[in-house]
Design an enzyme around this catalytic site. Structure first.
Site, PDB file in Angstrom:
ATOM      1  N   ASP A   1     157.840 -21.624  80.302  1.00 12.70           N
ATOM      2  CA  ASP A   1     156.925 -20.917  81.198  1.00 12.70           C
ATOM      3  C   ASP A   1     157.250 -19.432  81.283  1.00 12.70           C
ATOM      4  O   ASP A   1     156.351 -18.582  81.291  1.00 12.70           O
ATOM      5  CB  ASP A   1     156.966 -21.555  82.590  1.00 12.70           C
ATOM      6  CG  ASP A   1     156.500 -22.998  82.572  1.00 12.70           C
ATOM      7  OD1 ASP A   1     155.679 -23.339  81.694  1.00 12.70           O
ATOM      8  OD2 ASP A   1     156.940 -23.787  83.425  1.00 12.70           O
TER       9      ASP A   1
ATOM     10  N   ASP B   1     151.997 -16.935  84.248  1.00 11.18           N
ATOM     11  CA  ASP B   1     151.716 -18.180  83.547  1.00 11.18           C
ATOM     12  C   ASP B   1     151.525 -19.268  84.595  1.00 11.18           C
ATOM     13  O   ASP B   1     152.457 -19.583  85.354  1.00 11.18           O
ATOM     14  CB  ASP B   1     152.855 -18.548  82.603  1.00 11.18           C
ATOM     15  CG  ASP B   1     152.617 -19.883  81.906  1.00 11.18           C
ATOM     16  OD1 ASP B   1     151.716 -19.943  81.051  1.00 11.18           O
ATOM     17  OD2 ASP B   1     153.310 -20.860  82.249  1.00 11.18           O
TER      18      ASP B   1
ATOM     19  N   GLU C   1     146.383 -15.532  82.196  1.00  7.90           N
ATOM     20  CA  GLU C   1     145.740 -16.221  81.089  1.00  7.90           C
ATOM     21  C   GLU C   1     144.454 -16.887  81.569  1.00  7.90           C
ATOM     22  O   GLU C   1     144.422 -17.496  82.643  1.00  7.90           O
ATOM     23  CB  GLU C   1     146.683 -17.268  80.504  1.00  7.90           C
ATOM     24  CG  GLU C   1     146.189 -17.898  79.219  1.00  7.90           C
ATOM     25  CD  GLU C   1     147.206 -18.835  78.607  1.00  7.90           C
ATOM     26  OE1 GLU C   1     146.960 -19.321  77.489  1.00  7.90           O
ATOM     27  OE2 GLU C   1     148.241 -19.071  79.245  1.00  7.90           O
TER      28      GLU C   1
END
Length: 446
Positions: free
Chosen positions: A356, A191, A275
């Site tokens: 996170d 992340d 991501e």
């Protein structure tokens, strides 16, 4: 696979003048050929072929008094400039037809001698590696090079670049075999953020170095000094170089940090999932400076090509996936949360999550699902998997290859290039006057 190895070069005064001539001649050939094609399109004439441009703007131009100085540089430099223009047109046409993925590519533009980056490209006929660890460039001489690592094989092409602060670099493209690493037992979901640069699914946090923020004070002072100098003066040129050098230091530190972090992640994990962030969209918000200071796109690009190089699995999770809204323990969706909420309690199972870390674990789960479903590659419009694209030659590829030797002289000859373009009945000798010419396509790119 192709990799690009970048080295610092230190030309002397005469070699710098020769390189300046080469940069200028390559730029003139680019602009002349681009002008001919634009004016031919505006006049309704067929597309001017590369063979015609090579004859008119290189071979015959050298015999004229106006362009006689083109003979002072290697002919390979001029021919490669024309080929680069062909590549730019091909990318533009493919983008208009939908054959090229990603952002729309605009038509080629004229080059200026005031651009911060000047470069020339050479094939194996115009350069060679010497026994004294120098690099010979045609009509320039033997360039002193700082060999930070060895080349694994003989290079296929060379790009000589001068950046905004006056540094020279030699960039070699080398065909190498993948360096497969031993199998690892762990996988990682990542992340990316601003408070912490990256949070891994195992709890590891990589702090954000904020290189630009740390250098802002000095950059502001140098910018004030630059603004006080008279335009066109030598003192202003010196002040501009100081600003450019400070920006180069920031970029070099960020690139070095990205390489070290990405290499460590690839070596420690068998599969990496990230991501797919909309960096361009975030760059239009109030967080733009922090987003670009982090350099997420460059970091993800390094992870992708290093995964291919070392035989690891890499996949991107769609940006629409709500990684921060789902509980990684029970899967309960708690809805969107503002950015200032760094911890939250799941409404389904009562687990207290770090925002996170929870997102990284969700990215790991979604990445595994994508790979298990056979969609590790990007799906096309029909949902069928598309083959992974060729890995581009990275400019800042890091790490010293193992079991390799310095490539020596003995470069293979130049391979002939085929030109498959339509022939025109009359040669185009468009005047050199500039003007607003429409780009050679019926499609408008916005």
């Amino acid at each position: 696979m192709q990799l690009r190895y970048n080295y610092r070069a230190y030309p002397d005064a005469s070699q710098r003048r020769a390189l300046a001539r080469a940069f200028g001649c390559a730029r003139v050939v680019w602009n002349d050929c681009l002008r001919d094609r634009r004016e031919a399109h505006a006049a309704g004439l067929p597309y001017v072929t590369s063979a015609d441009l090579s004859r008119l703007r290189i071979t015959e131009a050298k015999r004229t008094e106006e362009r006689a100085w083109l003979a002072d540089v290697s002919a390979v430099v001029l021919q490669q400039s024309l080929r680069d223009l062909d590549t730019a047109y091909k990318n533009f046409f493919d983008s208009c037809k939908g054959k090229r993925q990603g952002r729309k590519v605009g038509p080629p533009r004229y080059k200026s001698k005031k651009e911060t980056r000047q470069s020339i490209r050479l094939n194996t006929n115009a350069f060679s590696l010497r026994d004294d660890r120098s690099v010979y460039v045609a009509k320039v001489g033997n360039l002193a090079v700082k060999w930070s690592r060895l080349l694994p094989a003989a290079p296929t092409s060379l790009t000589v670049t001068k950046d905004s602060c006056g540094r020279y670099f030699l960039s070699f493209v080398v065909e190498t075999e993948p360096d497969i690493l031993p199998q690892a037992a762990t996988e990682a979901g990542i992340d990316l953020g601003l408070s912490a640069f990256a949070v891994l699914s195992d709890g590891t946090k990589i702090s954000a170095p904020r290189f630009l923020r740390r250098a802002e004070k000095k950059l502001k002072r140098l910018g004030r000094e630059l603004s006080r100098k008279v335009k066109g003066s030598k003192n202003r040129a010196k002040a501009r170089i100081k600003v450019a050098r400070q920006h180069a230091r920031v970029a070099d530190r960020r690139r070095d940090f990205h390489h070290k972090a990405s290499t460590q992640i690839i070596r420690d994990n068998q599969a990496v999932y990230v991501e797919d962030l909309a960096v361009a969209g975030l760059g239009r918000t109030r967080l733009a400076k922090s987003v670009y200071d982090a350099g997420w796109s460059a970091f993800v690009g390094m992870l992708e090509y290093k995964a291919v190089k070392h035989g690891r699995t890499f996949a991107k999770v769609g940006r629409a996936f709500p990684s921060s809204q789902i509980c990684s323990a029970c899967g309960y969706g708690d809805g969107p949360k503002p950015l200032h909420v760094r911890q939250w309690t799941c409404g389904g199972c009562g687990t207290v999550h770090d925002r996170d870390l929870n997102a990284a674990r969700n990215v790991l789960s979604e990445g595994r699902r994508i790979v298990a479903a056979g969609r590790a590659e990007t799906p096309n419009a029909c949902g069928a998997p598309v083959r992974r694209a060729h890995v581009p030659a990275q400019r800042g590829e890091a790490g010293s290859p193992r079991k390799c030797q310095m490539a020596q002289a003995g470069i293979p000859g130049l391979q002939a290039r085929e030109h498959v373009n339509r022939a025109i009945g009359t040669s185009v000798t468009a005047p050199r006057t500039t003007g607003p010419a429409a780009h050679p396509s019926r499609s408008r790119v916005r």
